[in-house]
Write a protein that holds these residues in place. Structure first.
Motif, PDB file in Angstrom:
ATOM      1  N   ASP A  35       0.849  -1.186   0.000  1.00 27.61           N
ATOM      2  CA  ASP A  35       0.000   0.000   0.000  1.00 27.61           C
ATOM      3  C   ASP A  35       0.894   1.248   0.000  1.00 27.61           C
ATOM      4  OD1 ASP A  35       1.072  -0.562   2.412  1.00 27.61           O
ATOM      5  OD2 ASP A  35      -0.792  -0.436   3.559  1.00 27.61           O
ATOM      6  N   LEU A  36       2.105   1.045  -0.529  1.00 30.03           N
ATOM      7  CA  LEU A  36       3.107   2.091  -0.438  1.00 30.03           C
ATOM      8  C   LEU A  36       3.357   2.759  -1.792  1.00 30.03           C
ATOM      9  CD1 LEU A  36       4.764   3.081   1.927  1.00 30.03           C
ATOM     10  CD2 LEU A  36       6.615   1.565   1.188  1.00 30.03           C
ATOM     11  N   LEU A  37       3.379   4.114  -1.755  1.00 31.65           N
ATOM     12  CA  LEU A  37       3.768   4.871  -2.943  1.00 31.65           C
ATOM     13  C   LEU A  37       5.179   5.387  -2.712  1.00 31.65           C
ATOM     14  CD1 LEU A  37       0.596   7.052  -3.519  1.00 31.65           C
ATOM     15  CD2 LEU A  37       1.363   5.120  -4.916  1.00 31.65           C
ATOM     16  N   ILE A  38       5.983   5.309  -3.742  1.00 30.50           N
ATOM     17  CA  ILE A  38       7.345   5.815  -3.625  1.00 30.50           C
ATOM     18  C   ILE A  38       7.471   7.008  -4.564  1.00 30.50           C
ATOM     19  CG2 ILE A  38       9.784   5.227  -3.824  1.00 30.50           C
ATOM     20  CD1 ILE A  38       8.796   2.236  -3.659  1.00 30.50           C
ATOM     21  N   VAL A  39       7.686   8.194  -3.973  1.00 31.86           N
ATOM     22  CA  VAL A  39       7.824   9.400  -4.787  1.00 31.86           C
ATOM     23  C   VAL A  39       9.318   9.716  -4.874  1.00 31.86           C
ATOM     24  CG1 VAL A  39       7.076  11.780  -5.111  1.00 31.86           C
ATOM     25  CG2 VAL A  39       5.638  10.191  -3.801  1.00 31.86           C
ATOM     26  N   PRO A  79      -6.243  12.970   1.105  1.00 38.00           N
ATOM     27  CA  PRO A  79      -7.044  12.277   2.130  1.00 38.00           C
ATOM     28  C   PRO A  79      -6.810  10.759   2.160  1.00 38.00           C
ATOM     29  CG  PRO A  79      -8.428  13.027   0.323  1.00 38.00           C
ATOM     30  CD  PRO A  79      -7.080  13.641   0.106  1.00 38.00           C
ATOM     31  N   ASP A  80      -6.351  10.183   1.057  1.00 38.95           N
ATOM     32  CA  ASP A  80      -6.197   8.736   1.022  1.00 38.95           C
ATOM     33  C   ASP A  80      -4.842   8.262   1.527  1.00 38.95           C
ATOM     34  OD1 ASP A  80      -8.681   7.539  -0.035  1.00 38.95           O
ATOM     35  OD2 ASP A  80      -8.300   8.994  -1.659  1.00 38.95           O
ATOM     36  N   ALA A  81      -4.012   9.208   1.958  1.00 40.14           N
ATOM     37  CA  ALA A  81      -2.723   8.810   2.514  1.00 40.14           C
ATOM     38  C   ALA A  81      -2.846   8.689   4.024  1.00 40.14           C
ATOM     39  CB  ALA A  81      -1.660   9.835   2.162  1.00 40.14           C
ATOM     40  N   ALA A  82      -2.340   7.607   4.565  1.00 42.09           N
ATOM     41  CA  ALA A  82      -2.397   7.416   6.008  1.00 42.09           C
ATOM     42  C   ALA A  82      -1.194   8.069   6.672  1.00 42.09           C
ATOM     43  CB  ALA A  82      -2.446   5.935   6.340  1.00 42.09           C
ATOM     44  N   ALA A  86      -0.682   4.527   1.698  1.00 40.88           N
ATOM     45  CA  ALA A  86      -2.113   4.719   1.488  1.00 40.88           C
ATOM     46  C   ALA A  86      -2.886   4.130   2.657  1.00 40.88           C
ATOM     47  CB  ALA A  86      -2.550   4.043   0.190  1.00 40.88           C
ATOM     48  N   ALA A  87      -4.120   4.642   2.834  1.00 42.33           N
ATOM     49  CA  ALA A  87      -4.944   4.181   3.950  1.00 42.33           C
ATOM     50  C   ALA A  87      -5.166   2.670   3.853  1.00 42.33           C
ATOM     51  CB  ALA A  87      -6.272   4.922   3.957  1.00 42.33           C
ATOM     52  N   SER A  88      -5.280   2.172   2.611  1.00 37.80           N
ATOM     53  CA  SER A  88      -5.385   0.725   2.405  1.00 37.80           C
ATOM     54  C   SER A  88      -4.913   0.453   0.987  1.00 37.80           C
ATOM     55  CB  SER A  88      -6.835   0.266   2.575  1.00 37.80           C
ATOM     56  OG  SER A  88      -7.598   0.693   1.470  1.00 37.80           O
ATOM     57  N   SER A  89      -4.752  -0.818   0.640  1.00 35.62           N
ATOM     58  CA  SER A  89      -4.281  -1.091  -0.717  1.00 35.62           C
ATOM     59  C   SER A  89      -5.340  -0.717  -1.751  1.00 35.62           C
ATOM     60  CB  SER A  89      -3.863  -2.561  -0.851  1.00 35.62           C
ATOM     61  OG  SER A  89      -4.854  -3.391  -0.326  1.00 35.62           O
ATOM     62  N   ASP A  90      -6.620  -0.665  -1.302  1.00 33.72           N
ATOM     63  CA  ASP A  90      -7.686  -0.270  -2.231  1.00 33.72           C
ATOM     64  C   ASP A  90      -7.591   1.207  -2.609  1.00 33.72           C
ATOM     65  OD1 ASP A  90      -8.680  -2.797  -2.172  1.00 33.72           O
ATOM     66  OD2 ASP A  90     -10.118  -2.368  -0.551  1.00 33.72           O
ATOM     67  N   SER A 113      -4.513   3.744  -5.588  1.00 32.89           N
ATOM     68  CA  SER A 113      -4.496   4.525  -6.827  1.00 32.89           C
ATOM     69  C   SER A 113      -5.044   5.924  -6.579  1.00 32.89           C
ATOM     70  CB  SER A 113      -5.262   3.800  -7.930  1.00 32.89           C
ATOM     71  OG  SER A 113      -6.611   3.679  -7.565  1.00 32.89           O
ATOM     72  N   ALA A 114      -6.030   6.035  -5.672  1.00 32.31           N
ATOM     73  CA  ALA A 114      -6.537   7.363  -5.318  1.00 32.31           C
ATOM     74  C   ALA A 114      -5.416   8.194  -4.692  1.00 32.31           C
ATOM     75  CB  ALA A 114      -7.713   7.236  -4.360  1.00 32.31           C
ATOM     76  N   ALA A 115      -4.702   7.572  -3.776  1.00 37.93           N
ATOM     77  CA  ALA A 115      -3.602   8.274  -3.107  1.00 37.93           C
ATOM     78  C   ALA A 115      -2.551   8.701  -4.125  1.00 37.93           C
ATOM     79  CB  ALA A 115      -2.981   7.375  -2.043  1.00 37.93           C
ATOM     80  N   SER A 116      -2.312   7.823  -5.105  1.00 40.00           N
ATOM     81  CA  SER A 116      -1.331   8.123  -6.139  1.00 40.00           C
ATOM     82  C   SER A 116      -1.746   9.351  -6.946  1.00 40.00           C
ATOM     83  CB  SER A 116      -1.181   6.897  -7.049  1.00 40.00           C
ATOM     84  OG  SER A 116      -0.400   7.215  -8.167  1.00 40.00           O
ATOM     85  N   GLN A 117      -3.040   9.408  -7.315  1.00 42.75           N
ATOM     86  CA  GLN A 117      -3.529  10.546  -8.100  1.00 42.75           C
ATOM     87  C   GLN A 117      -3.452  11.846  -7.305  1.00 42.75           C
ATOM     88  OE1 GLN A 117      -7.405   9.279  -9.377  1.00 42.75           O
ATOM     89  NE2 GLN A 117      -6.501   7.671 -10.660  1.00 42.75           N
ATOM     90  N   GLU A 118      -3.861  11.730  -6.023  1.00 42.88           N
ATOM     91  CA  GLU A 118      -3.835  12.925  -5.176  1.00 42.88           C
ATOM     92  C   GLU A 118      -2.402  13.435  -4.999  1.00 42.88           C
ATOM     93  OE1 GLU A 118      -7.610  11.090  -2.760  1.00 42.88           O
ATOM     94  OE2 GLU A 118      -5.672  11.306  -1.741  1.00 42.88           O
ATOM     95  N   THR A 119      -1.479  12.513  -4.781  1.00 45.99           N
ATOM     96  CA  THR A 119      -0.073  12.888  -4.604  1.00 45.99           C
ATOM     97  C   THR A 119       0.455  13.605  -5.840  1.00 45.99           C
ATOM     98  OG1 THR A 119       0.277  10.989  -3.178  1.00 45.99           O
ATOM     99  CG2 THR A 119       2.242  11.968  -4.163  1.00 45.99           C
ATOM    100  N   THR A 120       0.181  13.003  -7.007  1.00 48.50           N
ATOM    101  CA  THR A 120       0.642  13.599  -8.258  1.00 48.50           C
ATOM    102  C   THR A 120       0.067  14.999  -8.441  1.00 48.50           C
ATOM    103  OG1 THR A 120       0.680  11.392  -9.192  1.00 48.50           O
ATOM    104  CG2 THR A 120       0.834  13.208 -10.756  1.00 48.50           C
ATOM    105  N   ALA A 121      -1.246  15.134  -8.208  1.00 50.28           N
ATOM    106  CA  ALA A 121      -1.904  16.423  -8.402  1.00 50.28           C
ATOM    107  C   ALA A 121      -1.294  17.490  -7.486  1.00 50.28           C
ATOM    108  CB  ALA A 121      -3.407  16.277  -8.130  1.00 50.28           C
ATOM    109  N   LEU A 122      -1.093  17.108  -6.223  1.00 46.72           N
ATOM    110  CA  LEU A 122      -0.575  18.079  -5.260  1.00 46.72           C
ATOM    111  C   LEU A 122       0.839  18.541  -5.630  1.00 46.72           C
ATOM    112  CD1 LEU A 122      -0.863  19.592  -2.567  1.00 46.72           C
ATOM    113  CD2 LEU A 122       0.173  17.616  -1.448  1.00 46.72           C
TER     114      LEU A 122
END
Ligand SMILES: Nc1ncnc2c1ncn2[C@@H]1O[C@H](COP(=O)(O)OP(=O)(O)OP(=O)(O)O)[C@@H](O)[C@H]1O
Ligand SMILES: [Mg+2]
Lengths: 410, 241
Positions: A59-63, A99-102, A234-238, A241-250
Motif C-alpha cells: 500500500d506504499l507509494l514511492i515518490v 485524504p487517502d494517505a495514512a 495509502a490508507a489501504s491497498s484499495d 491509486s486514489a492516493a497516487s492521483q492525489e499525490t501527483t496532483a498536489l
C-alpha cells in the motif's frame, strides 16, 4: 441399451481384471497427485510471496525526484536529484490535500561512517520523520523509535538496524550506547527488528535519525531542503491509486507544472517488487505444469495401452455381444466408459494422495502448499477427460470388429 | 424320405427366404466362392437341418442366416425384412430381435452368472431389469436350470452350459433359433440332452435351423438340406418320423 446397464457392464469388466485395472490407474494416480501437489506448491509460493510483499507494504507509494522520462535524456541535467523538498513532504502529510494517505515519511540518506570505540562501520544513514516505522512496516527489537520532540529538536539520537548494531557492537542489545558520526555523538535509542533484504540491499544494515538532525548536523550536501524519496502509505491497498492521483496532483500544483507529462518527480507503486515476484512465480508455474502434464500424458498412454490389450483379449466377448445384438455404439461406449471409470478412480485416488502429501510435505520442505477445492475438482475432471481421450481409439477399434471374425477368434 | 409337398392351405409367410444367395471371400488376390446361388424358404415352426462335408459352406450360410455377415449377391428376407441392404446398426437390431444363436463353443461370458448370460440379449434390447430377470428366469426354467441361475459358467457342466446358451437363444422369443454344431463339444449323454431340448422347443412351435455333419443328429429334424461346394444338392428332404 439402458445407460445404467452400460455403466454396469463397464464396471464389471474393470472388476474382473482388478490387478490390471489397478496398474492402469497407477499412471493416472501419479499424474493427478503430482498435479495437485504442483498446483498447491504454485499457489503456496504465490501466497508466500504476496504475504512477503504485503509485509513490505504493497500500500506504499514511492515518490522520487526526476521525471520517469529521464532515461530518454529529455530532462537530463535538470538537477533531477533535488526536485523533492521537505516542503513537499509536509504538504503531502496534509489530510486535506491527500485524504487517502495514512502516513508520509520523507527520506534523506547519506553514506556515513559510524564509530564506536575502536570499531567503525559505514552504512546509509537516513533522516526521516517519526512515521517511518509505520510507513516502512518496521518493528523495533529493542528500545523505541525517536519521538516528535526528538524530531523537532534535532536531538542527538539514532536508531540502528540489527546488522549495523551487530557489526559495530558485536551485539544488538545496544540501547543507551553512543555512536559517533563525524565527531557528532548520537545516543542509540532503538534497534530495528530484522526485515531481510530487498533485492541486493540489506534492510538490516541501516541507521535512522531525525530529519532535522540529518539536515543540520550530518548532511554536507549543501542542499538542506531536498529529500531523496518521499514514502506515502495509502490508507489501504484499495485506496492506493486514489492516493497516487492525489499525490501527483498536489506535487504538480506545488511545483507549478501544468501537465503530468512534464512532472519533475515520479510516483511509483511498489509494483516492481510484485512484478519480479510474479515473474518468478510464473516461471515456476510453467515448469511445474509441464511436469504434471507429462505425468498425465504418461498416465494416458498407459490407459490406451491397457485398453488396446483389453480389446484384443476380449475379441470373442465383443463378437458374442455383437451377435446378441450389441450395436457398434454400445461396444464403443462400453470401452469408453471403462477408460473413463479408470480415469475417474485414478483421479480420485490421486487427489487423495496429493492432498495427503500436501498436508505432510510442508513440515518437511518448509514451503507452503495450498490445496484449492477448485483445483481438486478440475484434477478429477481432467483425469476423466484423459481416460476418455486415450480410450477413444481402443473403443473405436472394439466397435469396428466384425462379429464373425471376433467370434472365430480363439 | 419324400420330396417336400406343402399343405396348400399353409399360407404363412416364410421366416427365411434366400434367393440366389452368393458369398465370395477375398483372401489377398484369391477369391473363393463359399456360397454359389442358394435358394431356400423356411416356414414358421419348421425344424431344418443343414448337413454337408467340412468346408462345404455350412457355417458361411449360418453367418448369413444369422445376420452376422452379408451376401455378396442375392437376396435375404428375414421375417419380412430385407436384410441384404441393411447397415451394421440395423443388422445388430435384427440379430437382437429375430435370431437366437447356439454356438458349438457355447460362448458364455465367464464373468456373468447363468442368469446374467441369459439376460444379455434383453440388455441390448433395452428391457428394464425387473422384467429382464423374470424373462431370463423363465427361459432358464424352460431348459431345466432354474436352480442353477446363480452359477457361473465355470460351475456348470458342458451340457448345462449349452442349455444356458439355448435359454439365452430363446429369451428374446426370436423368429428363428440357429444352432451351429451345438453338440460338437458334448459327450453322448449331453448330446442327447441338448437334442431333446431342441425337440421340445420344436414341439412348442419354435423355428429351428440346425447345422451338423452327423446324420443321426440331422435325423431329428423335419427337413434336411444337403450342402456341397456351396450349393444345395437336391431339394430339401422331409424326414418321415
Ligand atoms: N473369412 C473367410 N475368408 C476366406 N475364406 C473363408 C472364410 N470363411 C470361410 N472360408 C472358406 O469358405 C469355405 C466354407 O467354409 P465354412 O466355414 O462355411 O465351412 P463348413 O461347412 O462350416 O465346414 P466345417 O464343417 O468344417 O465347419 C471353406 O473353404 C473356407 O476355407
Ligand atoms: Mg463350420
Amino acid at each position: 441399451m439402458r445407460p445404467a446397464d452400460l455403466l454396469a457392464s463397464s464396471w464389471r469388466a474393470i472388476r474382473t481384471h482388478k490387478m490390471r485395472s489397478a496398474l492402469t490407474m497407477l499412471g493416472i494416480v501419479v499424474g493427478i497427485a503430482s498435479v495437485v501437489l504442483t498446483v498447491g506448491l504454485g499457489l503456496g509460493t504465490q501466497k508466500d510471496v504476496s504475504e512477503q510483499i504485503a509485509a513490505l507494504g504493497s500500500d506504499l507509494l514511492i515518490v522520487s525526484p526526476g521525471s520517469s522520462t529521464d532515461e530518454s535524456g529529455m530532462r537530463g541535467g535538470f538537477g533531477s536529484g533535488e526536485t523533492l523538498t521537505l516542503t513537499d513532504a509536509d504538504a503531502l502529510a496534509s489530510e486535506v490535500a491527500v485524504p487517502d494517505a495514512a502516513d508520509v515519511a520523507p527520506e534523506k540518506a547519506s553514506s556515513l561512517s559510524l564509530e564506536y570505540g575502536e570499531s567503525n562501520w559505514t552504512t546509509d544513514v537516513t533522516g526521516t520523520s517519526t512515521s517511518w516505522p509505520e510507513v516502512r512496516s518496521r518493528d523495533l527489537l529493542y528500545g523505541s523509535f525517536f519521538t516528535e520532540d526528538d524530531a523537532a529538536d534535532g536531538a542527538s539520537v539514532i536508531v540502528l538496524g540489527a546488522e549495523t548494531a551487530e557489526e559495530l557492537f558485536g551485539t544488538t542489545s545496544v540501547v543507551g550506547q553512543e555512536v559517533t558520526i563525524d565527531g557528532e555523538a548520537l545516543e542509540v535509542v532503538g534497534v530495528l527488528a530484522e526485515a531481510g533484504s530487498s533485492g541486493e540491499t540489506s534492510l538490516d544494515d541501516i541507521a535512522v535519525v531525525p530529519m532535522t538532525t540529518m539536515v543540520e548536523r550530518l548532511d554536507d550536501s549543501g542542499n538542506s531542503e531536498s529529500v531523496d524519496t518521499i514514502y506515502v502509505k495509502a490508507a489501504s491497498s484499495d485506496s492506493l491509486s486514489a492516493a497516487s492521483q492525489e499525490t501527483t496532483a498536489l506535487l504538480l500544483n506545488l511545483h507549478g507544472i501544468a501537465s503530468a507529462d512534464d512532472a519533475d518527480f515520479t510516483v511509483e507503486v511498489q509494483d516492481s517488487l510484485l512484478d519480479a515476484a510474479t515473474s518468478v512465480y510464473e516461471k515456476l508455474t510453467v515448469l511445474l505444469t509441464g511436469i504434471a502434464a507429462l505425468a498425465l500424458l504418461v498416465g494416458g498412454i498407459g490407459v490406451m495401452n491397457i485398453m488396446l490389450v483389453s480389446v484384443t483379449e476380449r475379441t470373442r466377448e465383443i463378437g458374442l455381444r455383437k451377435a446378441l445384438g450389441a450395436a457398434p455404439a454400445n461396444i464403443r461406449n462400453q470401452f469408453l466408459i471403462e477408460a473413463m471409470i479408470l480415469g475417474l478412480s485414478g483421479g480420485a485416488v490421486g487427489v487423495i494422495i496429493g492432498v495427503g502429501l500436501a498436508l505432510a510435505l510442508p513440515s518437511v520442505l518448509g514451503s507452503t502448499i495450498v490445496v484449492s477445492g477448485l483445483a481438486l475438482v478440475v484434477s478429477v475432471v481432467v483425469a476423466v477427460g484423459i481416460g476418455a481421450i486415450f480410450g477413444v481409439y481402443p473403443a473405436a477399434r472394439a466397435a469396428r470388429l466384425a462379429p464373425i471374425d471376433a467370434l472365430r477368434d480363439q | 424320405m419324400t420330396v417336400i409337398t406343402r399343405d396348400p392351405l399353409d399360407v404363412a409367410a416364410p421366416v427365411i427366404e434366400l434367393s440366389g444367395a452368393r458369398k465370395t471371400y477375398h483372401t489377398g488376390d484369391i477369391e473363393f466362392e463359399a456360397l454359389r446361388g442358394i435358394d431356400c424358404r423356411i416356414f414358421p415352426g419348421e425344424y431344418v437341418a443343414i448337413v454337408g462335408p467340412s468346408g462345404s459352406g455350412k457355417s458361411t450360410l449360418m453367418n448369413i442366416l444369422g445376420c452376422l455377415d452379408v451376401l455378396t449377391s442375392g437376396r435375404y428376407v428375414l421375417a419380412g425384412e430385407d436384410v441384404s441392404q441393411m447397415d451394421e446398426v440395423a443388422l445388430a437390431s435384427a440379430r437382437n430381435r429375430r435370431i437366437g444363436f447356439v454356438f458349438q463353443q457355447f460362448h458364455l461370458l465367464s464373468s456373468l452368472t447363468a442368469l446374467g448370460n441369459v439376460e444379455l440379449p434383453l440388455v441390448y434390447a433395452g428391457v428394464a431389469p425387473a422384467e429382464r430377470r423374470e424373462r431370463a428366469m423363465v427361459a432358464l426354467q424352460r431348459v431345466g436350470l432354474g436352480d442353477k441361475s446363480r452359477n457361473h459358467p465355470g460351475q456348470l457342466s458342458g451340457g448345462q452350459q449349452q442349455r444356458v446358451a439355448i435359454a439365452r437363444a430363446l429369451v428374446t422369443e426370436p423368429a428363428i433359433v440357429l444352432a451351429d454344431e451345438p453338440t460338437g463339444n458334448l459327450d453322448s449323454h449331453s448330446t442327447r440332452d441338448v437334442l431333446g431340448m431342441l425337440d421340445d422347443l420344436h414341439a412348442e412351435g419354435s423355428t429351428i435351423v440346425l447345422i451338423t455333419h452327423e446324420s443321426d443328429v440331422a435325423a431329428r429334424a423335419g427337413t434336411v438340406y444337403n450342402v456341397t461346394d456351396g450349393q444345395f444338392v437336391g431339394a430339401g428332404t422331409e424326414i418321415a418320423k
